[in-house]
Design an enzyme around this catalytic site. Sequence first.
Site, PDB file in Angstrom:
ATOM      1  N   ASP A  50      42.140  36.234  40.477  1.00  0.00           N
ATOM      2  CA  ASP A  50      41.391  34.979  40.589  1.00  0.00           C
ATOM      3  C   ASP A  50      40.969  34.729  42.038  1.00  0.00           C
ATOM      4  O   ASP A  50      39.857  34.256  42.300  1.00  0.00           O
ATOM      5  CB  ASP A  50      42.247  33.811  40.103  1.00  0.00           C
ATOM      6  CG  ASP A  50      42.333  33.742  38.592  1.00  0.00           C
ATOM      7  OD1 ASP A  50      41.650  34.530  37.909  1.00  0.00           O
ATOM      8  OD2 ASP A  50      43.087  32.883  38.084  1.00  0.00           O
ATOM      9  N   GLU A  56      34.656  39.856  35.673  1.00  0.00           N
ATOM     10  CA  GLU A  56      34.377  40.127  37.082  1.00  0.00           C
ATOM     11  C   GLU A  56      32.916  40.482  37.320  1.00  0.00           C
ATOM     12  O   GLU A  56      32.556  40.966  38.395  1.00  0.00           O
ATOM     13  CB  GLU A  56      35.271  41.254  37.598  1.00  0.00           C
ATOM     14  CG  GLU A  56      34.955  42.629  37.069  1.00  0.00           C
ATOM     15  CD  GLU A  56      35.705  42.972  35.786  1.00  0.00           C
ATOM     16  OE1 GLU A  56      35.945  44.166  35.555  1.00  0.00           O
ATOM     17  OE2 GLU A  56      36.035  42.050  35.017  1.00  0.00           O
TER      18      GLU A  56
END
Length: 303
Positions: free
Chosen positions: A190, A216
């Site tokens: 994160d 991502e």
Amino acid sequence: MSGDFKTMAFEVPVIRDSPTDDGPAVLVVVYPPGPGLGRRFSLSSGPHVLGRLPELDICVDVDAVSRQHARFVKDAGGWIVEDLNSTNGTWVNDTRVASVRLRDGDIVKVGKAILKFLGGSNIEASYHEEIYKMTVIDALTGVHNKRYFLDFLGQEVARAQRSAQPMSLVMFDVDHFKKVNDTFGHLAGDAVLKELGRRLLPRVRRGDLLARYGGEEFGCVLASTTRDGAMAFAEALRARVEIEPVAHEALSIPITISLGVAELDLGSATGAASVERIIEDLIARADAQLYAAKRGGRNRVAG
């Protein structure tokens, strides 16, 4: 991923003493997406304990949140959040804290959950503004979300059809992202995604768009831009990511990205194909170039 992972010093933050408004306050869940998104917890006289246990005042059953994670206490100056020796810590505005006084608009991160603290006389207006932001902004990275990306891309394709002006799309993702998650945990992953948003958003021109497409993967819509211009832009993004590792707690994590570029085919855009089909084709071609960059060794641009 090339390079070794290195450690760095972790500085213990100081407690802020600035006063806050003594009126009503709420916590709003702004991340992750799902059934709990937008949920609000009213803070009354307190104290209120946040954690995964269902009997708590503030139950946030999200990965990496401790059973009893943090406590919210009210005094004459407003609200204070205190970490309860949680496994992954309590973070306020990206700083790990033991105890800190909250101010209107502060971002509280516990595990993989992000909550926004709203206090003062305009809570209702602030709450509805946050709800709107959730429909267009990805709270973790601070860039626009996939829904907004697709709407914006459709508008730009239609504009290009009308004006016969070029436009390009850049798709990119983090190289070896699974390795980051597997080695350092999802909180480190994160942190990488959040840092990408922080670094790259200022590089995007007004009128263009950077968005999180999913996981991502990110997309950048470049108006009035040919393939050559998009290739130069993508290379600048690549270099901006590679130049500095991502700091997360005591870690320094080197990251790179691979990017694919596709220019809108004006011949197709002005033909009989629908905007939806044109969008699908443009994304597919940019993704194909992204995978070509991966096959070519990663940390590069293909187009």
